[in-house]
Design an enzyme around this catalytic site. Structure first.
Site, PDB file in Angstrom:
ATOM      1  N   ASP A 204     -18.310 -33.084   8.428  1.00 15.02           N
ATOM      2  CA  ASP A 204     -17.573 -34.128   9.137  1.00 15.02           C
ATOM      3  C   ASP A 204     -16.691 -33.539  10.232  1.00 15.02           C
ATOM      4  OD1 ASP A 204     -15.426 -33.047   7.742  1.00 15.02           O
ATOM      5  OD2 ASP A 204     -15.060 -34.826   6.535  1.00 15.02           O
TER       6      ASP A 204
ATOM      7  N   HIS B 252     -14.806 -39.312   4.874  1.00 14.59           N
ATOM      8  CA  HIS B 252     -14.131 -40.357   4.088  1.00 14.59           C
ATOM      9  C   HIS B 252     -14.836 -41.709   4.234  1.00 14.59           C
ATOM     10  CE1 HIS B 252     -11.044 -37.375   3.488  1.00 14.59           C
ATOM     11  NE2 HIS B 252     -10.999 -37.200   4.791  1.00 14.59           N
TER      12      HIS B 252
ATOM     13  N   ASP C 191     -14.612 -32.745  -0.100  1.00 10.79           N
ATOM     14  CA  ASP C 191     -13.213 -33.035   0.211  1.00 10.79           C
ATOM     15  C   ASP C 191     -12.331 -32.810  -1.017  1.00 10.79           C
ATOM     16  OD1 ASP C 191     -11.068 -34.187   1.969  1.00 10.79           O
ATOM     17  OD2 ASP C 191     -11.049 -35.677   0.348  1.00 10.79           O
TER      18      ASP C 191
END
Length: 172
Positions: free
Chosen positions: A78, A128, A138
Site C-alpha cells: 500500500d 486499510h 499492518d
C-alpha cells in the site's frame, strides 16, 4: 492465484506493510509470504524510524526470505513511495545520478541487491481497505513497533535512519 507450469516453481506472493507511530517514531514492518499451500509471516521493529523506511524494509525482508534465486514474485504494497519508485522508474534515476538528494539510500541499495536476484512485479493496493493480507501485515507492523513499546519492550535503533538524519547532504 496463478498455478505453476510443470517443471516451474510456483509464483510467490509477497504482501508487505510498514508503520510508524509518529513519523519519526517507533515503527515496524510486517510481511506475509504465500507460495502454494505455504504461508510465512515476518515482522520487526525499531525505536525510531519512519513509515517509508518500514514500508521498504518490509519488501527487503520478504525478498530475503525467498530460498531460491530467479523467483517469480508478485509484491502487494500500500506504499505509493515503494511501488512508484519501481514502477515509474524513480529508482533507476536515483541510482544513475549517484543517489544525490535521495532519502533511505541504505535501504534502496539493499533492496536493489536482493531485487536483482528475482523477477519481481509490484502491485499497489489501497491500505486499510479490508484486504486480508494487507490488514495482517499492518497488524504485524504495528505490533512490532508501537505495540512493542507499549508492552515495555526495548527496540533497536534504526541505524540507517539515524545516519540519514545526521548527514546534511541528504537534507537539501
Amino acid at each position: 492465484m496463478e498455478e505453476a507450469k510443470v517443471g516451474q516453481r510456483p509464483v510467490i506472493y509477497l504482501y508487505t506493510d510498514g508503520a510508524s507511530s509518529g513519523n519519526p517514531g517507533p515503527g515496524g514492518f510486517g510481511v506475509v509470504l504465500k507460495c502454494g499451500a505455504h504461508t510465512k509471516e515476518l515482522s520487526g521493529g525499531f525505536n525510531c524510524t519512519t513509515n517509508n523506511r518500514m514500508e521498504l524494509l518490509a519488501v527487503i525482508r520478504g525478498l530475503e526470505a525467498i530460498r531460491w534465486e530467479n523467483a517469480e514474485v508478485e509484491v502487494f504494497s500500500d506504499s505509493s513511495y515503494v511501488v512508484k519508485a519501481i514502477n515509474e522508474g524513480w529508482l533507476q534515476g536515483w541510482e544513475a545520478k549517484g543517489w544525490k538528494k535521495v532519502k533511505n539510500v541504505d535501504l534502496w541499495q539493499q533492496f536493489l541487491t536482493i531485487y536483482r536476484k528475482h523477477r519481481v512485479h509490484f502491485n499497489w493496493i489501497k491500505g486499510h481497505a479490508g484486504h486480508p493480507e494487507n490488514e495482517r501485515c499492518d497488524r504485524l507492523a504495528v505490533n512490532a513497533g508501537a505495540g512493542a513499546i507499549a508492552r515495555g519492550e526495548t527496540l533497536p535503533d534504526d541505524i540507517g535512519f539515524t545516519q540519514d538524519n545526521n548527514d546534511n547532504t541528504n537534507l537539501f
